[in-house]
Design a protein around this motif. Structure first.
Motif, PDB file in Angstrom:
ATOM      1  N   UNK A  26       0.812  -1.213   0.000  1.00  0.00           N
ATOM      2  CA  UNK A  26       0.000   0.000   0.000  1.00  0.00           C
ATOM      3  C   UNK A  26       0.848   1.267   0.000  1.00  0.00           C
ATOM      4  N   UNK A  27       2.054   1.199   0.527  1.00  0.00           N
ATOM      5  CA  UNK A  27       2.900   2.383   0.621  1.00  0.00           C
ATOM      6  C   UNK A  27       3.312   2.907  -0.751  1.00  0.00           C
ATOM      7  N   UNK A  28       3.857   2.086  -1.654  1.00  0.00           N
ATOM      8  CA  UNK A  28       4.206   2.624  -2.969  1.00  0.00           C
ATOM      9  C   UNK A  28       2.986   3.104  -3.758  1.00  0.00           C
ATOM     10  N   UNK A  29       1.823   2.504  -3.523  1.00  0.00           N
ATOM     11  CA  UNK A  29       0.610   2.892  -4.253  1.00  0.00           C
ATOM     12  C   UNK A  29       0.231   4.335  -3.960  1.00  0.00           C
ATOM     13  N   UNK A  89       0.596  -0.750  -8.395  1.00  0.00           N
ATOM     14  CA  UNK A  89       0.575  -1.766  -7.347  1.00  0.00           C
ATOM     15  C   UNK A  89      -0.838  -2.025  -6.833  1.00  0.00           C
ATOM     16  N   UNK A  90      -1.754  -1.075  -7.048  1.00  0.00           N
ATOM     17  CA  UNK A  90      -3.133  -1.269  -6.610  1.00  0.00           C
ATOM     18  C   UNK A  90      -3.831  -2.344  -7.435  1.00  0.00           C
ATOM     19  N   UNK A 102      -2.393  -5.157  -8.676  1.00  0.00           N
ATOM     20  CA  UNK A 102      -1.757  -6.474  -8.604  1.00  0.00           C
ATOM     21  C   UNK A 102      -1.668  -6.909  -7.138  1.00  0.00           C
ATOM     22  N   UNK A 103      -1.415  -8.177  -6.945  1.00  0.00           N
ATOM     23  CA  UNK A 103      -1.306  -8.716  -5.596  1.00  0.00           C
ATOM     24  C   UNK A 103       0.057  -8.453  -4.972  1.00  0.00           C
ATOM     25  N   UNK A 104       0.103  -8.537  -3.664  1.00  0.00           N
ATOM     26  CA  UNK A 104       1.356  -8.324  -2.939  1.00  0.00           C
ATOM     27  C   UNK A 104       2.440  -9.322  -3.344  1.00  0.00           C
ATOM     28  N   UNK A 105       2.119 -10.605  -3.595  1.00  0.00           N
ATOM     29  CA  UNK A 105       3.180 -11.525  -4.018  1.00  0.00           C
ATOM     30  C   UNK A 105       3.841 -11.098  -5.331  1.00  0.00           C
ATOM     31  N   UNK A 106       3.064 -10.549  -6.253  1.00  0.00           N
ATOM     32  CA  UNK A 106       3.634 -10.089  -7.521  1.00  0.00           C
ATOM     33  C   UNK A 106       4.602  -8.935  -7.287  1.00  0.00           C
ATOM     34  N   UNK A 107       4.210  -7.991  -6.441  1.00  0.00           N
ATOM     35  CA  UNK A 107       5.075  -6.842  -6.136  1.00  0.00           C
ATOM     36  C   UNK A 107       6.362  -7.328  -5.476  1.00  0.00           C
ATOM     37  N   UNK A 108       6.243  -8.245  -4.531  1.00  0.00           N
ATOM     38  CA  UNK A 108       7.434  -8.775  -3.856  1.00  0.00           C
ATOM     39  C   UNK A 108       8.329  -9.547  -4.822  1.00  0.00           C
ATOM     40  N   UNK A 109       7.722 -10.279  -5.754  1.00  0.00           N
ATOM     41  CA  UNK A 109       8.505 -11.006  -6.752  1.00  0.00           C
ATOM     42  C   UNK A 109       9.301 -10.043  -7.618  1.00  0.00           C
ATOM     43  N   UNK A 110       8.665  -8.971  -8.044  1.00  0.00           N
ATOM     44  CA  UNK A 110       9.396  -7.957  -8.818  1.00  0.00           C
ATOM     45  C   UNK A 110      10.530  -7.352  -7.992  1.00  0.00           C
ATOM     46  N   UNK A 111      10.273  -7.136  -6.706  1.00  0.00           N
ATOM     47  CA  UNK A 111      11.313  -6.599  -5.831  1.00  0.00           C
ATOM     48  C   UNK A 111      12.506  -7.535  -5.723  1.00  0.00           C
ATOM     49  N   UNK A 112      12.237  -8.814  -5.589  1.00  0.00           N
ATOM     50  CA  UNK A 112      13.326  -9.792  -5.509  1.00  0.00           C
ATOM     51  C   UNK A 112      14.101  -9.836  -6.820  1.00  0.00           C
ATOM     52  N   UNK A 157       7.213   0.034 -18.816  1.00  0.00           N
ATOM     53  CA  UNK A 157       6.707   1.031 -19.768  1.00  0.00           C
ATOM     54  C   UNK A 157       5.251   0.740 -20.133  1.00  0.00           C
ATOM     55  N   UNK A 158       4.927  -0.523 -20.328  1.00  0.00           N
ATOM     56  CA  UNK A 158       3.540  -0.882 -20.649  1.00  0.00           C
ATOM     57  C   UNK A 158       2.610  -0.574 -19.475  1.00  0.00           C
ATOM     58  N   UNK A 159       3.043  -0.894 -18.260  1.00  0.00           N
ATOM     59  CA  UNK A 159       2.208  -0.650 -17.083  1.00  0.00           C
ATOM     60  C   UNK A 159       1.963   0.841 -16.893  1.00  0.00           C
ATOM     61  N   UNK A 160       3.012   1.651 -17.000  1.00  0.00           N
ATOM     62  CA  UNK A 160       2.848   3.092 -16.830  1.00  0.00           C
ATOM     63  C   UNK A 160       2.082   3.704 -17.992  1.00  0.00           C
ATOM     64  N   UNK A 161       2.273   3.167 -19.179  1.00  0.00           N
ATOM     65  CA  UNK A 161       1.527   3.663 -20.335  1.00  0.00           C
ATOM     66  C   UNK A 161       0.033   3.438 -20.183  1.00  0.00           C
ATOM     67  N   UNK A 162      -0.358   2.275 -19.658  1.00  0.00           N
ATOM     68  CA  UNK A 162      -1.776   1.993 -19.435  1.00  0.00           C
ATOM     69  C   UNK A 162      -2.392   2.966 -18.446  1.00  0.00           C
ATOM     70  N   UNK A 163      -1.585   3.445 -17.499  1.00  0.00           N
ATOM     71  CA  UNK A 163      -2.086   4.374 -16.490  1.00  0.00           C
ATOM     72  C   UNK A 163      -1.949   5.832 -16.925  1.00  0.00           C
TER      73      UNK A 163
END
Length: 122
Positions: free
Chosen positions: A29-32, A40-41, A43-53, A90-96
């Motif tokens: 929730x913090x980066x969102x 991040x809003x 997608x699920x927390x596991x996906x965000x953590x996977x990207x972080x790893x 780029x695709x994710x930010x472009x969609x937003x």
């Protein structure tokens, strides 16, 4: 040329480390709440953590193999993976509609391409 490759790889590694730590160890929730973190809003927390790893691994893969002289291949392979990650960003930010961040990710992608070409060319 070698100095430019080291500087670029170091900057990308610092960026990957910062992003990786944020995505891995900070609540989703913090980066969102910040500009550029709206994805991040959706997608699920596991996906965000996977990207972080993956970003933490990228930070290590951009610097350690070349610095330790253990293998020449991991650095350019890591940069190619970083290019794929930036294309997804780029695709994710472009969609937003965050086109400024699309351009910023394109700069990161170009830096990674520079390192990949420079390191594969050896």
């Amino acid at each position: 040329m070698d100095l430019a490759l080291w500087i670029t790889a170091g900057l990308l590694a610092a960026l990957a480390l910062a992003g990786g730590v944020t995505k891995t160890f900070v609540r989703k929730e913090t980066p969102a709440a910040f500009h550029g973190g709206g994805w991040t809003a959706d997608v699920g927390a596991p996906f965000v953590k996977t990207l972080g790893i993956l970003e933490l691994l990228a930070a290590a893969g951009l610097i350690l193999p070349a610095a330790l002289g253990i293998a020449p291949i991991p650095v350019p392979v890591t940069t190619v993976c970083w290019i794929l990650l930036m294309a997804g960003a780029m695709m994710a930010h472009g969609r937003l509609g965050e086109y400024g961040l699309v351009v910023l990710n394109l700069v990161y992608l170009a830096c990674a391409a520079f390192v990949a070409v420079g390191r594969f060319g050896r």
